[in-house]
Design a protein around this motif. Sequence first.
Motif, PDB file in Angstrom:
ATOM      1  N   ARG A 271       2.348  -5.207   4.579  1.00 27.63           N
ATOM      2  CA  ARG A 271       3.066  -6.063   5.511  1.00 27.63           C
ATOM      3  C   ARG A 271       2.979  -5.580   6.951  1.00 27.63           C
ATOM      4  N   SER A 272       3.178  -4.300   7.167  1.00 33.59           N
ATOM      5  CA  SER A 272       3.277  -3.820   8.550  1.00 33.59           C
ATOM      6  C   SER A 272       1.929  -3.329   9.069  1.00 33.59           C
TER       7      SER A 272
ATOM      8  N   LEU B 256       0.840  -1.205   0.000  1.00 25.90           N
ATOM      9  CA  LEU B 256       0.000   0.000   0.000  1.00 25.90           C
ATOM     10  C   LEU B 256       0.871   1.249   0.000  1.00 25.90           C
TER      11      LEU B 256
ATOM     12  N   HIS C 258       4.257  -2.444 -15.676  1.00 17.76           N
ATOM     13  CA  HIS C 258       5.112  -1.429 -15.053  1.00 17.76           C
ATOM     14  C   HIS C 258       4.660  -0.029 -15.455  1.00 17.76           C
ATOM     15  N   PRO C 259       4.077   0.710 -14.515  1.00 16.99           N
ATOM     16  CA  PRO C 259       3.718   2.095 -14.817  1.00 16.99           C
ATOM     17  C   PRO C 259       4.958   2.991 -14.796  1.00 16.99           C
TER      18      PRO C 259
ATOM     19  N   ALA D 106       5.677   5.934 -14.006  1.00 14.90           N
ATOM     20  CA  ALA D 106       5.204   7.121 -13.302  1.00 14.90           C
ATOM     21  C   ALA D 106       5.608   6.947 -11.857  1.00 14.90           C
TER      22      ALA D 106
ATOM     23  N   ALA E 266       2.093  -4.819  -5.533  1.00 14.04           N
ATOM     24  CA  ALA E 266       2.717  -3.492  -5.529  1.00 14.04           C
ATOM     25  C   ALA E 266       3.711  -3.381  -4.385  1.00 14.04           C
ATOM     26  N   VAL E 267       4.584  -4.375  -4.321  1.00 12.03           N
ATOM     27  CA  VAL E 267       5.627  -4.433  -3.288  1.00 12.03           C
ATOM     28  C   VAL E 267       6.979  -4.317  -3.986  1.00 12.03           C
TER      29      VAL E 267
ATOM     30  N   VAL F  36      10.435  -5.159  -5.754  1.00 14.73           N
ATOM     31  CA  VAL F  36      10.679  -6.269  -6.679  1.00 14.73           C
ATOM     32  C   VAL F  36      11.168  -7.530  -5.959  1.00 14.73           C
TER      33      VAL F  36
ATOM     34  N   GLN G 223       7.924 -14.025  -2.806  1.00 18.78           N
ATOM     35  CA  GLN G 223       7.390 -14.466  -1.518  1.00 18.78           C
ATOM     36  C   GLN G 223       5.899 -14.158  -1.402  1.00 18.78           C
TER      37      GLN G 223
HETATM   38  N1  LIG Z   1       7.934   4.706  -6.722  1.00 23.54           N
HETATM   39  C1  LIG Z   1       8.100   4.705  -8.029  1.00 23.54           C
HETATM   40  O1  LIG Z   1       8.565   5.701  -8.568  1.00 23.54           O
HETATM   41  C2  LIG Z   1       7.712   3.476  -8.827  1.00 23.54           C
HETATM   42  C3  LIG Z   1       7.362   3.629 -10.180  1.00 23.54           C
HETATM   43  C4  LIG Z   1       6.986   2.504 -10.911  1.00 23.54           C
HETATM   44  C5  LIG Z   1       6.993   1.258 -10.302  1.00 23.54           C
HETATM   45  N2  LIG Z   1       7.354   1.137  -8.994  1.00 23.54           N
HETATM   46  C6  LIG Z   1       7.346  -0.212  -8.389  1.00 23.54           C
HETATM   47  O2  LIG Z   1       6.183  -0.304  -7.618  1.00 23.54           O
HETATM   48  C7  LIG Z   1       6.395  -1.191  -6.519  1.00 23.54           C
HETATM   49  C8  LIG Z   1       5.941  -0.489  -5.247  1.00 23.54           C
HETATM   50  O3  LIG Z   1       6.601   0.727  -5.174  1.00 23.54           O
HETATM   51  P1  LIG Z   1       6.035   1.937  -4.310  1.00 23.54           P
HETATM   52  O4  LIG Z   1       6.750   3.151  -4.778  1.00 23.54           O
HETATM   53  O5  LIG Z   1       4.571   1.913  -4.293  1.00 23.54           O
HETATM   54  O6  LIG Z   1       6.639   1.541  -2.885  1.00 23.54           O
HETATM   55  P2  LIG Z   1       6.338   2.066  -1.411  1.00 23.54           P
HETATM   56  O7  LIG Z   1       5.594   3.353  -1.432  1.00 23.54           O
HETATM   57  O8  LIG Z   1       7.636   2.009  -0.695  1.00 23.54           O
HETATM   58  O9  LIG Z   1       5.366   0.918  -0.840  1.00 23.54           O
HETATM   59  C9  LIG Z   1       5.762  -0.422  -0.827  1.00 23.54           C
HETATM   60  C10 LIG Z   1       4.687  -1.228  -0.166  1.00 23.54           C
HETATM   61  O10 LIG Z   1       5.087  -2.612  -0.214  1.00 23.54           O
HETATM   62  C11 LIG Z   1       4.906  -3.172   1.098  1.00 23.54           C
HETATM   63  N3  LIG Z   1       5.840  -4.284   1.287  1.00 23.54           N
HETATM   64  C12 LIG Z   1       7.192  -4.219   1.304  1.00 23.54           C
HETATM   65  N4  LIG Z   1       7.695  -5.445   1.466  1.00 23.54           N
HETATM   66  C13 LIG Z   1       6.652  -6.270   1.576  1.00 23.54           C
HETATM   67  C14 LIG Z   1       6.513  -7.660   1.782  1.00 23.54           C
HETATM   68  N5  LIG Z   1       7.608  -8.433   1.871  1.00 23.54           N
HETATM   69  N6  LIG Z   1       5.269  -8.173   1.842  1.00 23.54           N
HETATM   70  C15 LIG Z   1       4.182  -7.391   1.750  1.00 23.54           C
HETATM   71  N7  LIG Z   1       4.245  -6.063   1.563  1.00 23.54           N
HETATM   72  C16 LIG Z   1       5.461  -5.534   1.480  1.00 23.54           C
HETATM   73  C17 LIG Z   1       5.150  -2.032   2.018  1.00 23.54           C
HETATM   74  O11 LIG Z   1       4.535  -2.328   3.231  1.00 23.54           O
HETATM   75  P3  LIG Z   1       5.019  -1.584   4.587  1.00 23.54           P
HETATM   76  O12 LIG Z   1       4.641  -0.133   4.393  1.00 23.54           O
HETATM   77  O13 LIG Z   1       4.178  -2.272   5.580  1.00 23.54           O
HETATM   78  O14 LIG Z   1       6.478  -1.812   4.704  1.00 23.54           O
HETATM   79  C18 LIG Z   1       4.460  -0.881   1.300  1.00 23.54           C
HETATM   80  O15 LIG Z   1       3.093  -0.885   1.544  1.00 23.54           O
HETATM   81  C19 LIG Z   1       7.870  -1.567  -6.546  1.00 23.54           C
HETATM   82  O16 LIG Z   1       8.029  -2.838  -7.116  1.00 23.54           O
HETATM   83  C20 LIG Z   1       8.487  -0.525  -7.459  1.00 23.54           C
HETATM   84  O17 LIG Z   1       9.597  -1.061  -8.170  1.00 23.54           O
HETATM   85  C21 LIG Z   1       7.669   2.228  -8.241  1.00 23.54           C
END
Ligand SMILES: NC(=O)c1ccc[n+]([C@@H]2O[C@H](COP(=O)([O-])OP(=O)(O)OC[C@H]3O[C@@H](n4cnc5c(N)ncnc54)[C@H](OP(=O)(O)O)[C@@H]3O)[C@@H](O)[C@H]2O)c1
Lengths: 307, 307
Positions: free
Chosen positions: A38-39, A13, A123-124, A126, A72-73, A75, A80
């Motif tokens: 997760r948390s 989230l 993969h967005p 953005a 959306a966690v 990579v 897992q």
């Molecule tokens: N940010 C960007 O610019 C961007 C752009 C395109 C794609 N992405 C991709 O989108 C994905 C998510 O990115 P985000 O920016 O949304 O990240 P984020 O804001 O850091 O959020 C990551 C989420 O994943 C959860 N999480 C982490 N490890 C986990 C686990 N082992 N099991 C269950 N939940 C877990 C976290 O939970 P907790 O909060 O409880 O730790 C958090 O809710 C990634 O794969 C990233 O490569 C990101």
Amino acid sequence: MSVIYNRVALIGLGLIAGSMAHAMRESGLAGEIIGHARSEATRDIAREIGLCDRICDSAAEAVAGADLVVLAVPVGAMGQVAAEIAPHLAPGATVTDVGSVKQAVIDAVGPHIPEGVHFIPGHPLAGTEHSGPRSGFASLFRNRWWLLTPLPGADPQATDRLSGLIAAMGAKTDRMEPGHHDLVLAVTSHAPHLIAYTMVGVADHLRRVTDEEVIQYSAAGFRDFTRIAASDPTMWRDVFLHNREATLDILGRFTEELFVLQRAIRMGDGDQLFDYFSRTRAIRRGIIEAGQDTEAPDFGRTPGAKP
Amino acid sequence: MSVIYNRVALIGLGLIAGSMAHAMRESGLAGEIIGHARSEATRDIAREIGLCDRICDSAAEAVAGADLVVLAVPVGAMGQVAAEIAPHLAPGATVTDVGSVKQAVIDAVGPHIPEGVHFIPGHPLAGTEHSGPRSGFASLFRNRWWLLTPLPGADPQATDRLSGLIAAMGAKTDRMEPGHHDLVLAVTSHAPHLIAYTMVGVADHLRRVTDEEVIQYSAAGFRDFTRIAASDPTMWRDVFLHNREATLDILGRFTEELFVLQRAIRMGDGDQLFDYFSRTRAIRRGIIEAGQDTEAPDFGRTPGAKP
Ligand SMILES: NC(=O)c1ccc[n+]([C@@H]2O[C@H](COP(=O)([O-])OP(=O)(O)OC[C@H]3O[C@@H](n4cnc5c(N)ncnc54)[C@H](OP(=O)(O)O)[C@@H]3O)[C@@H](O)[C@H]2O)c1
Ligand SMILES: NC(=O)c1ccc[n+]([C@@H]2O[C@H](COP(=O)([O-])OP(=O)(O)OC[C@H]3O[C@@H](n4cnc5c(N)ncnc54)[C@H](OP(=O)(O)O)[C@@H]3O)[C@@H](O)[C@H]2O)c1
């Protein structure tokens, strides 16, 4: 617009899932949005701000009965999470992910997906440097690309339905082979991020220039690098570890090229520098014409606005 | 506000001089603004848009009777311009420059300045990737730093008067030793620009990824680099040639550091990457707190806005 999926489960989230929740709600694209992170801390915030219709304490519970599951966690956590949810996926459901690397996610997630469930990696293109459950906003994907890398034999109907959701959130979709995706992204995103992290690290180590000066007098250039280098450390660690070959390939080319320019500076070869700098302008023009950025000077930062 | 200089001569009519003209007019800081640029084309545009009160065909003519002369040409052209105007400077006038490098400008300009004229070198830490007589705007300097590097024995009154003008244009002034200025700027601006140019050049050469893809799918990271790398080639050639030592020093450190991170990726050392990326976040925070940038995600680009 009308409902495209009856129940969407968001696993993770953060910025991306949160923005999806806002975007789907804004246009009424999902009958119901279920979330899990997760948390407990993140789940509590998500409940408090009403990010989803329901927040579940386990991923297994969240995916039950969902016709779309979005991973959306980071990579490195995809495999897992896939293992955890696999036994609970509804027949006919679609599983997608939003990971910034595609081949490694396919290798990690693919084997867990049961017969009769559609796995369509995505993969967005953005993002912002912010992360966490409060960072999402509905317009994040608007006019941005969202690449899908469907596997050979993917169900065309399931893929089109997912494309429809993405388009309804305002993004443009395209399809690409996963390995090629990883190379394109190594050039356009992964290598630039590592380079920005490195330059900010150099400034941090430089003791003849105080930290305060670096911060105080941060000019265009470095200031932009610090923004890039403020991105989530877990996300980026995972990106580099899982797109290792393409990233190292691009970094190798980058270093060669940097040495050529460094030598031109050392030798005082102004013509070489001038020619090089002139070529790069054309690329910028192309990006503005492709609608991937604004022409407003300084990114349209309101000059003088309070930060 | 009231008039600070009776006649200001701007030599060079690009982004910086143009922004000064707009800012001085907005607040009525100059009795009269005289301009000169090298090419007839630029002088014609300046006349057409009424950038100054009068545009002269020679720099000598422009500086006659001016109590402030601003050298706003590329760093490599400063010496020649100074030689040209020197015999025509009014006694008691102040000459300043806005060059991005300070020691080299002092070495090139200083010897030409006649007895009784005050030379006070300066550098506004404000800019965009645009250039030319149409690119300036009044608010460019607002809330930005403008560093002065006065020479030992500089006239305090003349320096304070120049500081007053800068403050009245909305900028914050500070004073610094020229060599130290050049090192600080090598870190915060010059090395980052060379790195951005290099990365954009790499993308241009990469034939397995078509140009079109790089442009089309340009994501955060690369997109920011292309903006930096779209800056004026002449200006940047001159910056690197005239701040050679400090830039090469920083680039050397950068390469060492990059190799360490590259090795961590190759070895799969996730902890090292994570720790490194966590440290760089703190620097970003400092820059936002220092008011040098906005916290708005993605630079406050209006999401979905037409570029
Ligand atoms: N940010 C960007 O610019 C961007 C752009 C395109 C794609 N992405 C991709 O989108 C994905 C998510 O990115 P985000 O920016 O949304 O990240 P984020 O804001 O850091 O959020 C990551 C989420 O994943 C959860 N999480 C982490 N490890 C986990 C686990 N082992 N099991 C269950 N939940 C877990 C976290 O939970 P907790 O909060 O409880 O730790 C958090 O809710 C990634 O794969 C990233 O490569 C990101
Ligand atoms: N842009 C930035 O971000 C920035 C920020 C801080 C400081 N600076 C410094 O400010 C100075 C000017 O930069 P800018 O961005 O304003 O540049 P710009 O927009 O490219 O304008 C440069 C001006 O200098 C004139 N010029 C060039 N060579 C000349 C010569 N030999 N004799 C007389 N005029 C000459 C040009 O005339 P033509 O148009 O006729 O060629 C043009 O009017 C540079 O020293 C730069 O290092 C720039």
